[in-house]
Design an enzyme around this catalytic site. Structure first.
Site, PDB file in Angstrom:
ATOM      1  N   CYS A 147      72.694 -44.078 -19.746  1.00  0.00           N
ATOM      2  CA  CYS A 147      71.384 -44.736 -19.821  1.00  0.00           C
ATOM      3  C   CYS A 147      71.535 -45.997 -20.675  1.00  0.00           C
ATOM      4  CB  CYS A 147      70.373 -43.788 -20.465  1.00  0.00           C
ATOM      5  SG  CYS A 147      70.875 -43.322 -22.131  1.00  0.00           S
TER       6      CYS A 147
ATOM      7  N   ASN B 151      70.649 -33.178 -22.335  1.00  0.00           N
ATOM      8  CA  ASN B 151      70.047 -33.720 -21.108  1.00  0.00           C
ATOM      9  C   ASN B 151      70.858 -33.332 -19.872  1.00  0.00           C
ATOM     10  OD1 ASN B 151      71.412 -36.373 -19.939  1.00  0.00           O
ATOM     11  ND2 ASN B 151      71.641 -36.472 -22.164  1.00  0.00           N
TER      12      ASN B 151
ATOM     13  N   HIS C 111      67.774 -30.241 -31.816  1.00  0.00           N
ATOM     14  CA  HIS C 111      68.323 -31.502 -31.312  1.00  0.00           C
ATOM     15  C   HIS C 111      68.301 -32.564 -32.422  1.00  0.00           C
ATOM     16  CE1 HIS C 111      69.001 -35.029 -28.856  1.00  0.00           C
ATOM     17  NE2 HIS C 111      69.361 -34.222 -27.874  1.00  0.00           N
TER      18      HIS C 111
ATOM     19  N   HIS D  21      77.022 -37.051 -26.841  1.00  0.00           N
ATOM     20  CA  HIS D  21      77.478 -35.685 -26.590  1.00  0.00           C
ATOM     21  C   HIS D  21      78.440 -35.666 -25.414  1.00  0.00           C
ATOM     22  CE1 HIS D  21      73.847 -33.938 -28.876  1.00  0.00           C
ATOM     23  NE2 HIS D  21      74.891 -34.064 -29.645  1.00  0.00           N
TER      24      HIS D  21
ATOM     25  N   CYS E  82      61.563 -41.021 -22.363  1.00  0.00           N
ATOM     26  CA  CYS E  82      62.021 -42.303 -21.822  1.00  0.00           C
ATOM     27  C   CYS E  82      62.220 -42.201 -20.306  1.00  0.00           C
ATOM     28  CB  CYS E  82      63.276 -42.778 -22.549  1.00  0.00           C
ATOM     29  SG  CYS E  82      64.790 -42.383 -21.738  1.00  0.00           S
TER      30      CYS E  82
ATOM     31  N   HIS F  82      70.850 -41.171 -31.202  1.00  0.00           N
ATOM     32  CA  HIS F  82      69.868 -40.133 -31.554  1.00  0.00           C
ATOM     33  C   HIS F  82      69.060 -40.481 -32.800  1.00  0.00           C
ATOM     34  CE1 HIS F  82      71.462 -37.470 -28.664  1.00  0.00           C
ATOM     35  NE2 HIS F  82      72.525 -37.093 -29.316  1.00  0.00           N
TER      36      HIS F  82
ATOM     37  N   GLU G  16      67.985 -35.699 -32.403  1.00  0.00           N
ATOM     38  CA  GLU G  16      66.905 -36.700 -32.304  1.00  0.00           C
ATOM     39  C   GLU G  16      65.599 -36.128 -32.854  1.00  0.00           C
ATOM     40  OE1 GLU G  16      65.805 -37.983 -28.299  1.00  0.00           O
ATOM     41  OE2 GLU G  16      63.806 -38.243 -29.121  1.00  0.00           O
TER      42      GLU G  16
ATOM     43  N   SER H   7      75.721 -31.463 -24.231  1.00  0.00           N
ATOM     44  CA  SER H   7      74.692 -32.478 -23.986  1.00  0.00           C
ATOM     45  C   SER H   7      73.420 -31.818 -23.475  1.00  0.00           C
ATOM     46  CB  SER H   7      75.216 -33.485 -22.947  1.00  0.00           C
ATOM     47  OG  SER H   7      74.128 -34.104 -22.282  1.00  0.00           O
TER      48      SER H   7
END
Ligand code: F3S
Length: 276
Positions: A12, A218, A122, A40, A188, A72, A124, A216
């Site tokens: 991304c 996501n 997480h 990650h 996002c 993050h 973040e 990871s």
């Protein structure tokens, strides 16, 4: 056998930006390090190490040099501590994460009880929590949202990589908790795009390969979503592909998390095509 790539997959904007910043600050003497792995993805972390960007888990592990804040993000106290230690701080926090952090702070400053919808462990989410002055509540499930006490003012922010559908389900319960609810939907678009494209593709193929770090969040989420529609394997590299997976398979779909480098996606794609 047909091999189809998802319309949106892989790095991304925030990850590309963080890696570019890290490379610009590489040093040969080992004094340039990210605080925690930059993304990650173990393969990318190894590659950066070879290019002069190491990793430390704590500031005290780097006596001098440059500390790079990964996408993050971190809490405000980390910037302060790094400066006190005489380190140069290079901030590669993704601007979307920054927005979630500052939104949490603003809501607290305006007197809102703040809820962060996201995964408690997480990094973040932890950083957003720190920016809320450690005042926010982190909610991960509908059950937790139902149990929240009512209050006069309720502000909601979200982990940027959280599932849009799950966010809506949890937020629905929170709407009943206050007359003054402010929702800042800080998910996002990269996450939404990758999830929508993965679901779309999973409905057209017999097998989905989801590429990305097993650590990871996501990527794991993409694999869970695809698994609802077809047989799905979550792999880190092409080396994990097994011949028996492809028996009687006519169409293979490929997607990859936001922290998966292009070269790994290409390797998997090529290997699948060679079977076609
Ligand atoms: Fe940023 Fe979204 Fe990527 S928050 S790091 S652009 S998944």
């Amino acid at each position: 056998m047909e091999v189809i790539l998802a319309d949106y997959l892989g790095f991304c904007y925030g990850v590309k930006r963080a890696i570019k910043i890290a490379r610009e600050n590489a040093s040969e003497d080992g004094t340039s390090c990210t605080l925690g792995p930059i993304i990650h993805n173990p393969q990318m972390v190894e590659r950066l190490k070879a290019e002069g960007v190491g990793t430390v888990d704590r500031l005290e592990e780097l006596p001098e040099g440059t500390i790079i804040i990964r996408s993050h993000g971190v809490g405000p106290e980390v910037y302060q501590e790094a400066e006190e230690r005489g380190l140069k701080v290079v901030d590669a926090t993704c601007p979307h994460v920054k927005k979630a952090q500052l939104s949490a702070k603003e809501l607290v400053d305006e007197g809102y009880n703040v809820v962060i919808i996201g995964e408690k462990q997480h990094p973040e989410v932890k950083s957003i929590f720190e920016w809320s002055g450690r005042k926010a509540r982190v909610l991960e499930t509908e059950a937790e949202a139902k149990e929240l006490d009512s209050c006069a003012k309720l502000g909601i922010v979200c982990q940027t990589t959280f599932s849009g559908a799950k966010f809506r389900q949890i937020a629905m319960h929170l709407l009943e908790k206050s007359r003054d609810v402010r929702i800042l939907r800080t998910i996002c678009t990269a996450t939404d795009q990758r999830q929508a494209a993965a679901i779309d593709l999973a409905q057209q193929v017999d097998l989905m390969l989801v590429i990305g770090g097993k650590n990871s969040a996501n990527t794991t989420r993409l694999a869970q979503l695809c698994n609802e529609y077809c047989l799905t394997y979550h792999i880190e590299t092409a080396a994990e592909l097994r011949d028996e997976w492809f028996d009687k398979i006519e169409k293979i779909g490929i997607t990859a998390g936001a922290s998966t480098p292009d070269w790994i996606i290409k390797e998997v794609y090529k290997k699948c095509q060679n079977r076609a």
